[in-house]
Motif scaffolding. Structure first.
Motif, PDB file in Angstrom:
ATOM      1  N   ARG A  39     -11.767  35.916  34.051  1.00  0.00           N
ATOM      2  CA  ARG A  39     -12.529  34.844  34.698  1.00  0.00           C
ATOM      3  C   ARG A  39     -13.882  34.727  34.028  1.00  0.00           C
ATOM      4  O   ARG A  39     -14.647  35.679  33.964  1.00  0.00           O
ATOM      5  CB  ARG A  39     -12.703  35.153  36.178  1.00  0.00           C
ATOM      6  N   ASN A  40     -14.184  33.568  33.481  1.00  0.00           N
ATOM      7  CA  ASN A  40     -15.431  33.332  32.756  1.00  0.00           C
ATOM      8  C   ASN A  40     -15.922  31.930  33.076  1.00  0.00           C
ATOM      9  O   ASN A  40     -15.405  30.941  32.547  1.00  0.00           O
ATOM     10  CB  ASN A  40     -15.205  33.508  31.255  1.00  0.00           C
ATOM     11  N   ASN A  41     -16.928  31.829  33.943  1.00  0.00           N
ATOM     12  CA  ASN A  41     -17.420  30.518  34.375  1.00  0.00           C
ATOM     13  C   ASN A  41     -18.149  29.757  33.277  1.00  0.00           C
ATOM     14  O   ASN A  41     -18.470  28.575  33.444  1.00  0.00           O
ATOM     15  CB  ASN A  41     -18.342  30.682  35.579  1.00  0.00           C
ATOM     16  N   GLU A  42     -18.411  30.422  32.153  1.00  0.00           N
ATOM     17  CA  GLU A  42     -19.045  29.727  31.028  1.00  0.00           C
ATOM     18  C   GLU A  42     -18.014  29.180  30.052  1.00  0.00           C
ATOM     19  O   GLU A  42     -18.357  28.470  29.116  1.00  0.00           O
ATOM     20  CB  GLU A  42     -19.991  30.682  30.298  1.00  0.00           C
ATOM     21  N   CYS A  53     -13.460  21.276  33.736  1.00  0.00           N
ATOM     22  CA  CYS A  53     -12.219  22.026  33.624  1.00  0.00           C
ATOM     23  C   CYS A  53     -12.506  23.308  32.857  1.00  0.00           C
ATOM     24  O   CYS A  53     -13.542  23.444  32.215  1.00  0.00           O
ATOM     25  CB  CYS A  53     -11.122  21.207  32.945  1.00  0.00           C
ATOM     26  N   TYR A  54     -11.597  24.255  32.940  1.00  0.00           N
ATOM     27  CA  TYR A  54     -11.839  25.578  32.374  1.00  0.00           C
ATOM     28  C   TYR A  54     -10.742  25.964  31.410  1.00  0.00           C
ATOM     29  O   TYR A  54      -9.608  25.486  31.488  1.00  0.00           O
ATOM     30  CB  TYR A  54     -11.931  26.622  33.496  1.00  0.00           C
ATOM     31  N   CYS A  55     -11.131  26.890  30.509  1.00  0.00           N
ATOM     32  CA  CYS A  55     -10.205  27.380  29.494  1.00  0.00           C
ATOM     33  C   CYS A  55     -10.080  28.902  29.549  1.00  0.00           C
ATOM     34  O   CYS A  55      -9.809  29.554  28.539  1.00  0.00           O
ATOM     35  CB  CYS A  55     -10.667  26.945  28.094  1.00  0.00           C
ATOM     36  N   ASP A  56     -10.325  29.455  30.731  1.00  0.00           N
ATOM     37  CA  ASP A  56     -10.157  30.898  30.887  1.00  0.00           C
ATOM     38  C   ASP A  56      -8.818  31.187  31.578  1.00  0.00           C
ATOM     39  O   ASP A  56      -8.190  30.309  32.159  1.00  0.00           O
ATOM     40  CB  ASP A  56     -11.319  31.515  31.672  1.00  0.00           C
ATOM     41  N   THR A  57      -8.384  32.435  31.494  1.00  0.00           N
ATOM     42  CA  THR A  57      -7.095  32.803  32.075  1.00  0.00           C
ATOM     43  C   THR A  57      -7.064  32.566  33.581  1.00  0.00           C
ATOM     44  O   THR A  57      -6.024  32.204  34.143  1.00  0.00           O
ATOM     45  CB  THR A  57      -6.806  34.289  31.789  1.00  0.00           C
ATOM     46  N   GLY A  63      -6.338  26.722  39.485  1.00  0.00           N
ATOM     47  CA  GLY A  63      -5.827  25.360  39.358  1.00  0.00           C
ATOM     48  C   GLY A  63      -6.805  24.384  38.751  1.00  0.00           C
ATOM     49  O   GLY A  63      -6.696  23.165  38.994  1.00  0.00           O
ATOM     50  N   ASP A  64      -7.755  24.850  37.946  1.00  0.00           N
ATOM     51  CA  ASP A  64      -8.739  23.931  37.352  1.00  0.00           C
ATOM     52  C   ASP A  64      -8.749  24.052  35.830  1.00  0.00           C
ATOM     53  O   ASP A  64      -9.800  23.956  35.199  1.00  0.00           O
ATOM     54  CB  ASP A  64     -10.130  24.192  37.920  1.00  0.00           C
ATOM     55  N   CYS A  65      -7.563  24.267  35.237  1.00  0.00           N
ATOM     56  CA  CYS A  65      -7.472  24.320  33.778  1.00  0.00           C
ATOM     57  C   CYS A  65      -7.650  22.936  33.177  1.00  0.00           C
ATOM     58  O   CYS A  65      -7.338  21.902  33.803  1.00  0.00           O
ATOM     59  CB  CYS A  65      -6.105  24.860  33.345  1.00  0.00           C
ATOM     60  N   PRO A 116      -5.675  40.107  30.526  1.00  0.00           N
ATOM     61  CA  PRO A 116      -6.376  41.360  30.202  1.00  0.00           C
ATOM     62  C   PRO A 116      -5.488  42.574  30.437  1.00  0.00           C
ATOM     63  O   PRO A 116      -4.484  42.523  31.139  1.00  0.00           O
ATOM     64  CB  PRO A 116      -7.577  41.346  31.163  1.00  0.00           C
ATOM     65  N   CYS A 117      -5.907  43.700  29.863  1.00  0.00           N
ATOM     66  CA  CYS A 117      -5.139  44.933  29.997  1.00  0.00           C
ATOM     67  C   CYS A 117      -5.263  45.492  31.415  1.00  0.00           C
ATOM     68  O   CYS A 117      -6.332  45.425  32.028  1.00  0.00           O
ATOM     69  CB  CYS A 117      -5.626  45.982  28.996  1.00  0.00           C
ATOM     70  N   PRO A 118      -4.206  46.080  31.933  1.00  0.00           N
ATOM     71  CA  PRO A 118      -4.268  46.751  33.242  1.00  0.00           C
ATOM     72  C   PRO A 118      -4.979  48.096  33.098  1.00  0.00           C
ATOM     73  O   PRO A 118      -5.414  48.478  32.007  1.00  0.00           O
ATOM     74  CB  PRO A 118      -2.795  46.916  33.615  1.00  0.00           C
ATOM     75  N   ASP A 119      -5.057  48.843  34.184  1.00  0.00           N
ATOM     76  CA  ASP A 119      -5.690  50.163  34.149  1.00  0.00           C
ATOM     77  C   ASP A 119      -4.967  51.062  33.143  1.00  0.00           C
ATOM     78  O   ASP A 119      -3.737  51.086  33.083  1.00  0.00           O
ATOM     79  CB  ASP A 119      -5.651  50.817  35.527  1.00  0.00           C
TER      80      ASP A 119
END
Length: 255
Positions: A39-42, A53-57, A63-65, A116-119
């Motif tokens: 999540r990256n609001n920038e 609109c956003y381009c983050d995962t 729902g705002d891709c 992203p990678c899990p734990d």
């Protein structure tokens, strides 16, 4: 979800305005990196409808891709892949409660907005009960070295005087706690916190396994009691062990 969406709304006010009535749209028009992991609001652009609109995962959840996210980001995205978990490590304690952990390695790092990678590490509690547990529960009985044990009793039978003499060994202890009663006797008054003490295990004090009871465990707190000073007791930690050894004068011996 409402809280997450609320955080996105703030970005509406920082939307870059269209120039000359023409709006660039979508992730393809973003500078590198076009797509962002997590999540990256920038990681924001404007759509053809002039909305944010956003381009983050995270946009797949919120729902705002951007309209071209699927073609630009998701297809080219590489999700993180990890290997199988390794074995659990030994319990951190040799006796009683402790912790154990295991880890796994990244085989494929995420790229282009991939998941992203899990734990990579897991930890859980453990209860250790090894052979050392018995030794950890032993309480050492000690005396000053003026009470030498290797004397010959003239009343013993001749065959008893032929008892094999075993070699002594020394353990270096660090006192961690001593009761107030230890101050009564001159020899036990020296058993104070953080003082290093040499304790000798002589032949007559050895059990059938050729060790003195309560001789401790390396870097583990165990307990002791002064045999000739009632109420004098405490704890210590073994720092070293030396075979075929004699402690210097004014040291201690195991009883």
């Amino acid at each position: 979800m409402m809280i997450a969406m609320g955080a996105r709304v703030c970005a509406v006010f920082v939307l870059v305005m269209c120039v000359s009535g023409v709006c660039e749209a979508g992730c393809a028009d973003r500078p590198t990196p076009r797509c962002c992991p997590g999540r990256n609001n920038e990681c924001v652009e404007k759509s053809a409808r002039r909305t944010v609109c956003y381009c983050d995962t995270y946009c797949r959840r919120s729902g705002d891709c951007c309209d071209d996210y699927q073609s630009v980001c998701h297809i080219s995205a590489l999700d993180c892949e990890v290997r199988q978990w390794g074995p659990w490590s030994p319990c951190s304690s040799v006796c009683g409660t402790g912790t154990t952990e295991r880890s796994r390695q990244v085989s494929t790092p995420p790229r282009n907005g991939g998941t992203p990678c899990p734990d990579l590490k897991q930890r859980r509690g453990c209860l250790a009960h090894t052979e050392a547990c018995s030794a950890a529960k032993e309480v050492a009985k000690i005396l000053p070295d003026s009470f030498k044990r290797n004397f010959k009793d003239p009343w013993r039978r001749p065959h008893m005087l032929m008892k094999e003499e075993k070699k002594s060994y020394c353990v270096q202890m660090r006192v961690k706690q001593a009761s107030a009663a230890c101050r009564v006797k001159p020899w036990s008054a020296g058993l104070v916190r953080e003082r290093a003490v040499c304790v000798e295990c002589q032949s007559d004090a050895m059990a059938t396994d050729n060790r003195c009871r309560g001789d401790g465990l390396l870097n583990i707190r165990t307990f002791w009691a002064a045999a000739s000073a009632p109420g004098c007791s405490g704890s210590w930690v073994r720092e070293s062990f030396t075979e075929d050894c004699r402690c210097p004068s004014y040291s201690m011996i195991f009883v």
